[in-house]
Design a protein around this motif. Structure first.
Motif, PDB file in Angstrom:
ATOM      1  N   PRO A  88      42.154  35.943  43.797  1.00 35.15           N
ATOM      2  CA  PRO A  88      43.083  34.969  43.195  1.00 35.15           C
ATOM      3  C   PRO A  88      42.652  33.524  43.342  1.00 35.15           C
ATOM      4  O   PRO A  88      43.065  32.663  42.561  1.00 35.15           O
ATOM      5  N   TRP A  89      41.823  33.227  44.352  1.00 33.36           N
ATOM      6  CA  TRP A  89      41.435  31.843  44.611  1.00 33.36           C
ATOM      7  C   TRP A  89      40.111  31.485  43.944  1.00 33.36           C
ATOM      8  O   TRP A  89      39.770  30.297  43.856  1.00 33.36           O
ATOM      9  N   ARG A  92      39.273  30.653  39.034  1.00 35.98           N
ATOM     10  CA  ARG A  92      39.240  29.399  38.272  1.00 35.98           C
ATOM     11  C   ARG A  92      38.069  28.502  38.649  1.00 35.98           C
ATOM     12  O   ARG A  92      37.874  27.461  38.026  1.00 35.98           O
ATOM     13  N   ALA A 210      45.650  31.349  35.624  1.00 35.95           N
ATOM     14  CA  ALA A 210      45.938  31.095  37.038  1.00 35.95           C
ATOM     15  C   ALA A 210      47.210  31.817  37.462  1.00 35.95           C
ATOM     16  O   ALA A 210      48.220  31.813  36.747  1.00 35.95           O
ATOM     17  N   LEU A 211      47.141  32.440  38.628  1.00 40.15           N
ATOM     18  CA  LEU A 211      48.322  33.116  39.159  1.00 40.15           C
ATOM     19  C   LEU A 211      49.245  32.106  39.829  1.00 40.15           C
ATOM     20  O   LEU A 211      48.779  31.086  40.356  1.00 40.15           O
ATOM     21  N   ILE A 213      51.301  30.360  42.712  1.00 43.53           N
ATOM     22  CA  ILE A 213      50.902  30.188  44.099  1.00 43.53           C
ATOM     23  C   ILE A 213      51.507  31.255  44.993  1.00 43.53           C
ATOM     24  O   ILE A 213      50.867  31.737  45.942  1.00 43.53           O
ATOM     25  N   GLU A 215      52.125  34.374  44.210  1.00 43.89           N
ATOM     26  CA  GLU A 215      51.367  35.609  44.041  1.00 43.89           C
ATOM     27  C   GLU A 215      50.008  35.515  44.735  1.00 43.89           C
ATOM     28  O   GLU A 215      49.523  36.481  45.321  1.00 43.89           O
ATOM     29  N   ARG A 216      49.395  34.332  44.657  1.00 38.40           N
ATOM     30  CA  ARG A 216      48.120  34.148  45.365  1.00 38.40           C
ATOM     31  C   ARG A 216      48.293  34.369  46.862  1.00 38.40           C
ATOM     32  O   ARG A 216      47.483  35.046  47.505  1.00 38.40           O
ATOM     33  N   GLN A 219      48.730  38.061  47.730  1.00 38.43           N
ATOM     34  CA  GLN A 219      47.492  38.834  47.745  1.00 38.43           C
ATOM     35  C   GLN A 219      46.572  38.416  48.891  1.00 38.43           C
ATOM     36  O   GLN A 219      45.809  39.228  49.406  1.00 38.43           O
ATOM     37  N   THR A 220      46.655  37.154  49.300  1.00 40.01           N
ATOM     38  CA  THR A 220      45.818  36.672  50.395  1.00 40.01           C
ATOM     39  C   THR A 220      46.177  37.340  51.715  1.00 40.01           C
ATOM     40  O   THR A 220      45.350  37.410  52.629  1.00 40.01           O
TER      41      THR A 220
END
Length: 433
Positions: A88-89, A92, A210-211, A213, A215-216, A219-220
């Motif tokens: 996710p990070w 982009r 971009a997901l 924040i 959701e990021r 997943q993190t």
């Protein structure tokens, strides 16, 4: 006479290796032939004492533990969680998810200590995903082959343990010394991928949306077990709480705990990981024992001392010596694996290196980066074999894709020569407290 001894020793060694003999067997034969021809020493007694003393070493006990930890993680879903947490990070960034190869290898290197294990584990996760999303195949394979070599440098590194035992250097200092060069290599690999993506945008698919924040961050969370594992191992060493061997035991306990929590700790996973670690450890221990016997034999016939004196007599400045050794390691890396290179060369190289005023800790990091380069050079590039086995791609195509990373590692060596503090400042600072 010294030239005849050197030609005989190296001639017999390379002949055996060219015939496909095991490295350990080759070392034992060369040592035996050298003693019979050039020294009057009780061979059996020397073999027993040197072989036993080399493997009955407390620092070396960290080796099977770190190998076992890597085997356990490779067989669990914690390895696949790396991609889930990083993706996710990275989507982009210029270069997109190809960076997952770089950062995934950097993270897994910090818990496996092995280049081949890092390559296989991260490759299983990233290659199918990146191909499915339309990234250029050569860029995928090149970044994976090059970044997986970080498993040799970023602590806990198996090869740094072997070097430390062989040269009687502090393994904790070597681990700390590998941090900054490892981070520099990650930064160089990242910059290269970003540059390539800007130069040729067709190598990348369209940028993903971009997901949010939230959701990021969700997943993190899958990175948490790996982060705790790294902190437990590296933090206990750097904090002075544990020796590398103690930290390896901490790593085993934490990895078993996390794999159990994730539901992957079955009897088969436990058994296969233990068997795999045993096989790898026995192979390395056999090579270490053979190399110790060869080192003792070389000491009795005086080859390292005379060779060091000969090189010293050439009056090479340290820069010229490092350049010559770099070329030597690149060539020998085409026919030998990394651990064999370290074990074969340290006994001969270290006296001349210290005589030239080069720090043994610095030289250890230099040697590991040079060995990293050999992991992606045919015909004996272990990472190339691992990727070929996973993808079926021709090994020379993989080597061509990895060539830019070969030159980036060469550039890192140049930076270390210009700025030696890259490898010496951190251990000097942290170990002096």
């Amino acid at each position: 006479m010294d030239l005849a001894i050197a030609v005989t020793v190296f001639g017999v060694l390379f002949a055996l290796l060219a015939l496909g003999a095991w490295v350990a067997i080759s070392l034992l034969i060369v040592a035996g032939v050298s003693l019979m021809l050039f020294a009057n020493v009780p061979m059996g007694q020397l073999l027993a004492t040197s072989g036993w003393s080399s493997v009955a070493s407390y620092p070396l006990t960290a080796l099977p533990l770190f190998i076992w930890m890597g085997e356990i993680l490779t067989r669990s879903r914690l390895s696949s969680d790396l991609f889930t947490g990083l993706a996710p990070w990275l989507g982009r960034m210029p270069g997109g998810l190809v960076h997952a190869n770089i950062y995934g290898c950097g993270l897994f290197a910090a818990v496996s200590g092995s280049s081949a294990a890092t390559c296989a584990t991260v490759g299983r996760m990233t290659v199918p995903e990146l191909r499915k999303r339309g990234y250029d195949d050569d860029l995928i394979l090149g970044t994976l082959a090059g970044s997986a070599t970080l498993g040799l440098l970023i602590p806990p590194s198996i090869i740094l343990i072997v070097y430390g035992v062989a040269t009687e250097q502090s393994i904790a200092r070597l681990f700390i010394a590998g941090v900054v060069p490892g981070l520099v290599l990650i930064a160089m690999f990242t910059a290269y991928v970003m540059f390539r993506s800007r130069l040729d945008p067709k190598l990348m698919p369209a940028a993903e949306a971009a997901l949010p924040i939230r959701e990021r961050l969700r997943q993190t969370r899958s990175l948490a077990p790996v982060a705790i594992l790294i902190a437990g191992i590296i933090g206990s060493i750097y904090g002075g709480v544990a020796s590398p061997t103690d930290a390896a035991a901490v790593g085993i306990a934490l990895s078993l705990l996390f794999v159990w929590i994730s539901g992957d700790l079955t009897w088969r996973v436990f058994r296969d990981g233990l068997i795999g670690a045993t096989r790898t450890t026995c192979m390395i221990a056999f090579i270490v024992a053979g190399a110790s016997f060869l080192s003792a034999a070389m000491g009795f016939i005086g080859l390292p001392r005379n060779l060091a004196a000969w090189i010293g007599g050439l009056g090479l400045p340290p820069y010229a010596l490092i350049a010559a050794l770099t070329m030597f390691f690149i060539v020998i890396g085409c026919i030998l694996d990394g651990i064999s290179i370290v074990i074969l060369t340290t006994a001969i190289m270290l006296p001349m290196v210290t005589a030239a005023g080069i720090d043994p800790i610095w030289f250890g990091i230099f040697l590991v980066i040079a060995v990293e380069m050999s992991q992606i050079t045919p015909p004996v590039g272990f990472n190339l074999f691992v990727i070929q086995g996973m993808t079926g791609v021709n090994i020379f195509r993989i080597a061509r894709a990895a060539l830019p990373f070969f030159f980036l590692m060469l550039g890192c060596i140049v930076l270390m020569v210009v700025f030696p503090g890259m490898a010496t400042w951190l251990p000097a600072t942290m170990m002096s407290r």
